[in-house]
Design a protein around this motif. Structure first.
Motif, PDB file in Angstrom:
ATOM      1  N   ARG A   1       2.736   1.598  -3.326  1.00  0.00           N
ATOM      2  CA  ARG A   1       1.801   2.050  -4.365  1.00  0.00           C
ATOM      3  C   ARG A   1       1.581   3.555  -4.254  1.00  0.00           C
ATOM      4  O   ARG A   1       1.621   4.279  -5.247  1.00  0.00           O
ATOM      5  CB  ARG A   1       0.473   1.299  -4.203  1.00  0.00           C
ATOM      6  N   SER A   2       1.394   4.027  -3.015  1.00  0.00           N
ATOM      7  CA  SER A   2       1.126   5.460  -2.819  1.00  0.00           C
ATOM      8  C   SER A   2       2.345   6.300  -3.206  1.00  0.00           C
ATOM      9  O   SER A   2       2.233   7.473  -3.534  1.00  0.00           O
ATOM     10  CB  SER A   2       0.710   5.735  -1.369  1.00  0.00           C
ATOM     11  N   GLU A   3       3.524   5.699  -3.150  1.00  0.00           N
ATOM     12  CA  GLU A   3       4.743   6.426  -3.517  1.00  0.00           C
ATOM     13  C   GLU A   3       5.067   6.319  -5.001  1.00  0.00           C
ATOM     14  O   GLU A   3       6.106   6.804  -5.457  1.00  0.00           O
ATOM     15  CB  GLU A   3       5.933   5.890  -2.700  1.00  0.00           C
TER      16      GLU A   3
ATOM     17  N   GLN B   1       0.844  -1.209   0.000  1.00  0.00           N
ATOM     18  CA  GLN B   1       0.000   0.000   0.000  1.00  0.00           C
ATOM     19  C   GLN B   1       0.878   1.257   0.000  1.00  0.00           C
ATOM     20  O   GLN B   1       0.647   2.203  -0.756  1.00  0.00           O
ATOM     21  CB  GLN B   1      -0.860  -0.028   1.258  1.00  0.00           C
ATOM     22  N   GLN B   2       1.909   1.219   0.832  1.00  0.00           N
ATOM     23  CA  GLN B   2       2.829   2.344   0.931  1.00  0.00           C
ATOM     24  C   GLN B   2       3.574   2.560  -0.394  1.00  0.00           C
ATOM     25  O   GLN B   2       3.665   3.675  -0.912  1.00  0.00           O
ATOM     26  CB  GLN B   2       3.826   2.075   2.072  1.00  0.00           C
TER      27      GLN B   2
END
Ligand SMILES: NC(=O)C1=CN([C@@H]2O[C@H](COP(=O)(O)OP(=O)(O)OC[C@H]3O[C@@H](n4cnc5c(N)ncnc54)[C@H](O)[C@@H]3O)[C@@H](O)[C@H]2O)C=CC1
Ligand SMILES: [Mg+2]
Length: 316
Positions: free
Chosen positions: A86-88, A83-84
């Motif tokens: 992907r957000s980056e 998730q992290q």
């Protein structure tokens, strides 16, 4: 038995045990290679390295504390990390799992990871995070087999074998599968010696066959390369496991017989043509050249260049 750690416990252990060495570095989001540590990339402790395409590579082998982590806790941690990432804006995740930690494969698969490849002691899974369909390159697509057409110019004899494990006993050139890191010519010389006891040296590459969905290549593509070899021993001592027969046959006879495979027949005719008209008509010779990657070399095969084209002197 040591108790399994919870995800929270695992994070604490990882925080204590994993620290990249002095060379570890993160060079920002420019795409340059480097270790990725939080806070720039992850808020969890599943640390990886950033590759030049913006993907993250995580090597579980480096994470000793995983021995005491259960699969459910790993899944939770991996989900948070993905998730992290992907957000980056990371493009992909490469997850390298040692065979003894294979219990982490199923939790990764449940998050969308797929097998990319496996070696004898580890598997690599990938998850595409970028826009559109995955642009990750696939793994090896071909098996490489090499045969040696060992031709004795002084007697016009060629070395042929019949396979023990085939239903039809047709004449063919001795040969077999190339080993990782082995040069084509070295495979031909090695296989000829193992199967027939004949010593020889590499002369040229004669032909390449490419065949797809080959049953002998586990359904993958098969590249079968035939080399011209020169013998320097002549007493046959053939491998009883693999060969039924082995003999020196007149090249004319091999070119005319029906008791052979189409590729063997075609190459026998090619050799006969080379023998009569000059091997430079059929040979692809080899030269070793330096690669653009420092310290590496490669073998390049092509028809012989005239000397003036090699130097480009007098060529306009
Ligand atoms: N057109 C032609 O004349 C032919 C071309 N080829 C090509 O030659 C290459 C492979 O050469 P080979 O002589 O087959 O390989 P090879 O010489 O490396 O090994 C063959 C030996 O491996 C062992 N083996 C293979 N599969 C096995 C299995 N599933 N279980 C147990 N033992 C097993 C057997 O002992 C077999 O005799 C491929 O590229 C193939 O396409 C092979 C046969 C004929
Ligand atoms: Mg063989």
């Amino acid at each position: 038995m040591r108790p399994l750690l919870s995800w929270a416990g695992w994070r604490a252990v990882l925080a204590r045990t994993y620290s990249p060495g002095p060379s570890a570095r993160y060079r920002g989001a420019s795409g340059a290679q480097g270790y990725v540590r939080n806070p720039p990339v992850g808020t969890c402790d599943l640390q990886g390295e950033l590759d030049r395409f913006g993907g993250i590579s995580v090597r579980l082998a480096r994470l000793d504390a995983l021995d005491r982590l259960d699969a459910a806790a790993f899944q939770k941690g991996l989900q948070a990390a993905v998730q992290q990432w992907r957000s980056e804006g990371r493009t992909a995740v490469w997850l390298h799992i040692p065979i003894l930690q294979s219990r982490f494969i199923a939790p990764a698969a449940s998050l969308g990871f797929c097998f990319h490849h496996a070696e004898s002691d580890s598997s690599t899974l990938t998850l595409w995070l970028g826009e559109g369909p995955s642009r990750l390159p696939g793994y090896a697509s071909h098996q490489v087999g090499v045969a040696g057409a060992v031709f004795d110019e002084s007697t016009r004899k060629i070395l042929v074998v019949q396979d023990r494990n085939k239903l039809k006993n047709m004449w063919k050139f001795p040969g077999g599968l190339s080993e990782p890191g082995e040069d084509i010519g070295d495979t031909a010389v090695r296989e000829v010696f193992e199967e027939t006891g004949i010593k020889s040296e590499f002369r040229s590459l004669l032909s390449i066959r490419q065949q797809h969905t080959n049953p002998g290549a586990f359904g993958k593509s098969d590249m079968y390369i035939i080399c011209r070899l020169k013998p320097y021993s002549f007493t046959i001592n053939f491998c009883q496991h693999e060969c039924l027969r082995c003999e020196w046959m007149d090249l004319n006879d091999l070119a005319k017989t029906e008791n052979t495979t189409p590729i063997t027949s075609r190459v026998a005719r090619l050799l006969l043509y080379g023998y009569r008209e000059g091997f430079d008509k059929i040979d692809l010779t080899v030269e070793e050249l330096p690669a653009v990657h420092t310290g590496l070399f490669y073998k390049l095969y092509h028809k012989e260049l005239p000397d003036n084209y090699k130097t480009m002197k007098g060529i306009y």
